[in-house]
Design a protein around this motif. Structure first.
Motif, PDB file in Angstrom:
ATOM      1  N   GLY A   1      46.774  63.633  46.424  1.00 52.59           N
ATOM      2  CA  GLY A   1      47.243  62.917  47.510  1.00 52.59           C
ATOM      3  C   GLY A   1      47.344  61.391  47.153  1.00 52.59           C
ATOM      4  O   GLY A   1      47.679  60.532  48.076  1.00 52.59           O
ATOM      5  N   LEU A   2      47.085  61.056  46.149  1.00 51.62           N
ATOM      6  CA  LEU A   2      46.990  59.507  45.755  1.00 51.62           C
ATOM      7  C   LEU A   2      48.442  59.168  45.392  1.00 51.62           C
ATOM      8  O   LEU A   2      49.377  60.110  45.130  1.00 51.62           O
ATOM      9  CB  LEU A   2      46.206  59.408  44.491  1.00 51.62           C
ATOM     10  N   VAL A   3      48.794  57.850  45.479  1.00 49.67           N
ATOM     11  CA  VAL A   3      49.950  57.258  44.940  1.00 49.67           C
ATOM     12  C   VAL A   3      49.810  56.000  43.875  1.00 49.67           C
ATOM     13  O   VAL A   3      48.556  55.653  43.975  1.00 49.67           O
ATOM     14  CB  VAL A   3      50.643  56.671  45.965  1.00 49.67           C
ATOM     15  N   PRO A   4      50.639  55.880  43.122  1.00 50.45           N
ATOM     16  CA  PRO A   4      50.615  54.872  42.221  1.00 50.45           C
ATOM     17  C   PRO A   4      50.756  53.369  42.543  1.00 50.45           C
ATOM     18  O   PRO A   4      51.454  53.370  43.667  1.00 50.45           O
ATOM     19  CB  PRO A   4      51.507  55.304  41.026  1.00 50.45           C
ATOM     20  N   ASP A   5      50.328  52.399  41.919  1.00 51.23           N
ATOM     21  CA  ASP A   5      50.677  51.114  42.173  1.00 51.23           C
ATOM     22  C   ASP A   5      52.199  50.850  42.192  1.00 51.23           C
ATOM     23  O   ASP A   5      52.677  50.004  43.299  1.00 51.23           O
ATOM     24  CB  ASP A   5      49.858  50.233  41.250  1.00 51.23           C
ATOM     25  N   TRP A   6      52.792  51.480  41.324  1.00 50.85           N
ATOM     26  CA  TRP A   6      54.186  51.287  41.399  1.00 50.85           C
ATOM     27  C   TRP A   6      54.806  52.647  41.079  1.00 50.85           C
ATOM     28  O   TRP A   6      54.184  53.226  40.031  1.00 50.85           O
ATOM     29  CB  TRP A   6      54.811  50.236  40.065  1.00 50.85           C
ATOM     30  N   SER A   7      55.767  53.236  41.960  1.00 52.25           N
ATOM     31  CA  SER A   7      56.373  54.586  41.464  1.00 52.25           C
ATOM     32  C   SER A   7      57.878  54.578  40.963  1.00 52.25           C
ATOM     33  O   SER A   7      58.153  55.650  40.625  1.00 52.25           O
ATOM     34  CB  SER A   7      56.332  55.270  42.673  1.00 52.25           C
TER      35      SER A   7
ATOM     36  N   ILE B   1      45.395  62.646  51.335  1.00 48.63           N
ATOM     37  CA  ILE B   1      44.609  61.540  50.660  1.00 48.63           C
ATOM     38  C   ILE B   1      43.234  61.283  51.481  1.00 48.63           C
ATOM     39  O   ILE B   1      42.353  61.254  50.710  1.00 48.63           O
ATOM     40  CB  ILE B   1      45.545  60.194  50.768  1.00 48.63           C
ATOM     41  N   GLY B   2      43.270  61.547  52.709  1.00 53.43           N
ATOM     42  CA  GLY B   2      42.153  61.851  53.319  1.00 53.43           C
ATOM     43  C   GLY B   2      41.108  62.697  53.002  1.00 53.43           C
ATOM     44  O   GLY B   2      40.013  62.693  52.800  1.00 53.43           O
ATOM     45  N   THR B   3      41.799  64.035  52.594  1.00 48.62           N
ATOM     46  CA  THR B   3      40.959  65.044  52.077  1.00 48.62           C
ATOM     47  C   THR B   3      40.426  64.702  50.670  1.00 48.62           C
ATOM     48  O   THR B   3      39.256  65.213  50.529  1.00 48.62           O
ATOM     49  CB  THR B   3      41.789  66.439  51.794  1.00 48.62           C
ATOM     50  N   PHE B   4      41.245  64.057  49.975  1.00 51.68           N
ATOM     51  CA  PHE B   4      40.633  63.715  48.483  1.00 51.68           C
ATOM     52  C   PHE B   4      39.366  62.684  48.720  1.00 51.68           C
ATOM     53  O   PHE B   4      38.432  63.123  48.092  1.00 51.68           O
ATOM     54  CB  PHE B   4      41.859  62.925  47.751  1.00 51.68           C
TER      55      PHE B   4
ATOM     56  N   GLY C   1      33.536  61.110  49.119  1.00 49.98           N
ATOM     57  CA  GLY C   1      32.570  60.712  49.858  1.00 49.98           C
ATOM     58  C   GLY C   1      32.674  59.144  49.835  1.00 49.98           C
ATOM     59  O   GLY C   1      32.659  58.580  48.747  1.00 49.98           O
ATOM     60  N   ALA C   2      32.588  58.652  50.936  1.00 50.40           N
ATOM     61  CA  ALA C   2      32.540  57.118  51.150  1.00 50.40           C
ATOM     62  C   ALA C   2      31.538  56.289  50.061  1.00 50.40           C
ATOM     63  O   ALA C   2      32.022  55.263  49.346  1.00 50.40           O
ATOM     64  CB  ALA C   2      32.268  56.600  52.371  1.00 50.40           C
ATOM     65  N   ALA C   3      30.369  56.897  49.875  1.00 49.73           N
ATOM     66  CA  ALA C   3      29.174  56.378  49.158  1.00 49.73           C
ATOM     67  C   ALA C   3      29.705  56.386  47.460  1.00 49.73           C
ATOM     68  O   ALA C   3      29.031  55.319  46.868  1.00 49.73           O
ATOM     69  CB  ALA C   3      27.982  56.923  49.305  1.00 49.73           C
ATOM     70  N   ASN C   4      30.908  57.118  47.156  1.00 50.85           N
ATOM     71  CA  ASN C   4      31.203  57.304  45.722  1.00 50.85           C
ATOM     72  C   ASN C   4      32.305  56.694  45.347  1.00 50.85           C
ATOM     73  O   ASN C   4      32.908  56.742  44.355  1.00 50.85           O
ATOM     74  CB  ASN C   4      31.067  58.886  45.409  1.00 50.85           C
ATOM     75  N   ILE C   5      33.101  56.140  46.252  1.00 49.78           N
ATOM     76  CA  ILE C   5      34.498  55.772  46.231  1.00 49.78           C
ATOM     77  C   ILE C   5      34.553  54.518  45.485  1.00 49.78           C
ATOM     78  O   ILE C   5      33.719  53.588  45.380  1.00 49.78           O
ATOM     79  CB  ILE C   5      35.117  55.405  47.582  1.00 49.78           C
ATOM     80  N   VAL C   6      35.169  54.595  44.233  1.00 51.75           N
ATOM     81  CA  VAL C   6      35.403  53.646  43.368  1.00 51.75           C
ATOM     82  C   VAL C   6      36.605  52.691  43.218  1.00 51.75           C
ATOM     83  O   VAL C   6      37.810  53.313  43.833  1.00 51.75           O
ATOM     84  CB  VAL C   6      34.772  53.833  41.776  1.00 51.75           C
ATOM     85  N   ASP C   7      36.678  51.626  42.447  1.00 52.62           N
ATOM     86  CA  ASP C   7      38.035  50.990  42.484  1.00 52.62           C
ATOM     87  C   ASP C   7      39.059  51.289  41.648  1.00 52.62           C
ATOM     88  O   ASP C   7      39.516  50.344  40.514  1.00 52.62           O
ATOM     89  CB  ASP C   7      37.629  49.461  42.382  1.00 52.62           C
ATOM     90  N   GLY C   8      39.577  52.461  41.597  1.00 53.62           N
ATOM     91  CA  GLY C   8      40.374  53.086  40.721  1.00 53.62           C
ATOM     92  C   GLY C   8      40.574  54.414  40.340  1.00 53.62           C
ATOM     93  O   GLY C   8      39.253  54.920  40.073  1.00 53.62           O
ATOM     94  N   TYR C   9      41.492  55.405  40.481  1.00 51.51           N
ATOM     95  CA  TYR C   9      41.663  56.516  40.173  1.00 51.51           C
ATOM     96  C   TYR C   9      43.006  56.828  39.352  1.00 51.51           C
ATOM     97  O   TYR C   9      43.843  56.355  39.653  1.00 51.51           O
ATOM     98  CB  TYR C   9      41.561  57.410  41.394  1.00 51.51           C
ATOM     99  N   ASN C  10      43.046  57.984  38.345  1.00 52.84           N
ATOM    100  CA  ASN C  10      44.364  58.542  37.897  1.00 52.84           C
ATOM    101  C   ASN C  10      44.900  59.470  39.146  1.00 52.84           C
ATOM    102  O   ASN C  10      44.124  60.202  39.490  1.00 52.84           O
ATOM    103  CB  ASN C  10      44.038  59.126  36.663  1.00 52.84           C
ATOM    104  N   VAL C  11      46.015  59.216  39.265  1.00 48.12           N
ATOM    105  CA  VAL C  11      46.804  59.614  40.337  1.00 48.12           C
ATOM    106  C   VAL C  11      46.977  61.192  40.155  1.00 48.12           C
ATOM    107  O   VAL C  11      46.778  61.933  40.985  1.00 48.12           O
ATOM    108  CB  VAL C  11      48.105  59.166  40.598  1.00 48.12           C
ATOM    109  N   THR C  12      47.118  61.618  38.956  1.00 41.49           N
ATOM    110  CA  THR C  12      47.357  62.969  38.705  1.00 41.49           C
ATOM    111  C   THR C  12      46.047  63.798  38.717  1.00 41.49           C
ATOM    112  O   THR C  12      45.823  64.835  39.220  1.00 41.49           O
ATOM    113  CB  THR C  12      48.161  62.973  37.279  1.00 41.49           C
ATOM    114  N   SER C  13      45.143  63.464  38.066  1.00 39.96           N
ATOM    115  CA  SER C  13      44.028  64.228  37.839  1.00 39.96           C
ATOM    116  C   SER C  13      42.949  63.728  38.931  1.00 39.96           C
ATOM    117  O   SER C  13      41.791  64.598  38.956  1.00 39.96           O
ATOM    118  CB  SER C  13      43.067  63.778  36.656  1.00 39.96           C
TER     119      SER C  13
END
Length: 205
Positions: free
Chosen positions: A70-76, A115-118, A123-135
Motif C-alpha cells: 500500500g506504500l508509494v515512493p517519494d517519486w514515481s 496503506i492503513g492495513t500496512f 502498529g503505531a508504536a513501531n512506525i519508523v521514518d522510512g520503508y521500502n515500497v516493494t518489500s
C-alpha cells in the motif's frame, strides 16, 4: 482567483498530471497530490479542468501504490523515480485520507485501506521514518510524528480504530510542543486535526 488559475496552468501538464516543479518538470511526486483541495478550488473557480486534474491524480496514485504494502515512493515518475517511502511519500496518506473524509471518494477509500492495513499491522508504536515500497521492510530507525501522524490519518479513512487511537496518543504532544522541529510539529497538527474530526471542510452544507 488569479493564483489558482496560475497554479492550474503551470503546475499541471495538459492531461492533468502534476508536475515536479521547475527542477523536475517531468517527474511526479505522489505527495504533491492534494485531491481534497482540487475539489475546493473547482467549486470556487468553476473551472472544469480541476475534474481532469482530480481524475488524473487518482490514476497516478493507483499506478504508484504497491498493491501488497500500500506504500508509494517519494517519486514515481521521471528521473527521480525510486522505491523509498520517505519524508516526501509520508505526506500522501494524509492528503488522500482528507479527501475521503471530505468527499467520500471511493478511490481515496481504496488507497487508504491498503496503506492503513500496512501500518495497522506494524502498529503505531513501531512506525519508523522510512520503508521500502516493494518489500515493506523498514529503512529508517527514527520514530516521529511526520510518519506516525499520516499513518493515523490513513487509519481514519480505513476504519482502523486502534491505529488511530495509538497514533493520536503519540503525536498529540508534538502538535503543541515548542521544542519540536517545524516539520514534525506541522504534520502532528494537521493529522491530529484530521484524527479528531477538526479539519473541517467549510464548503460542506
Amino acid at each position: 482567483m488569479n493564483m489558482l488559475t496560475t497554479v492550474a496552468m503551470y503546475d499541471f501538464a495538459t492531461d492533468g498530471t502534476i508536475q515536479g516543479g521547475d527542477t523536475y518538470p517531468n517527474s511526479v511526486n505522489p505527495s504533491y497530490i492534494a485531491p481534497a483541495f482540487y475539489r475546493v478550488y473547482a467549486a470556487y473557480t468553476a473551472n472544469t479542468r480541476r475534474t481532469t486534474i482530480l481524475d488524473t491524480s487518482y490514476t497516478l496514485l493507483a499506478s504508484a501504490q504497491n498493491m501488497t504494502t500500500g506504500l508509494v515512493p517519494d517519486w514515481s515518475v521521471g528521473n527521480r523515480t525510486n522505491t523509498n517511502y520517505g519524508y516526501d511519500a509520508t505526506r500522501t496518506p494524509y492528503r488522500i485520507a482528507l479527501d475521503y473524509c471530505w468527499s467520500g471518494d471511493m478511490r481515496a477509500k481504496t488507497f487508504s485501506d491498503r496503506i492503513g492495513t500496512f501500518f495497522a499491522g506494524i502498529g503505531a508504536a513501531n512506525i519508523v521514518d522510512g520503508y521500502n515500497v516493494t518489500s515493506g521492510a523498514a529503512t529508517g530507525s527514527y520514530k516521529n510524528s511526520t510518519f506516525i501522524g499520516p499513518a493515523g490519518a490513513a487509519g481514519v479513512a480505513s476504519n482502523k480504530a486502534q491505529l488511530v487511537a495509538d497514533a493520536y496518543m503519540r503525536v498529540a504532544t508534538d502538535a503543541k510542543a515548542a521544542g519540536t522541529n517545524y516539520y514534525d510539529r506541522s504534520w502532528a497538527l494537521f493529522t491530529v486535526m484530521l484524527m479528531t474530526g477538526n479539519f473541517v471542510n467549510f464548503q460542506s452544507p
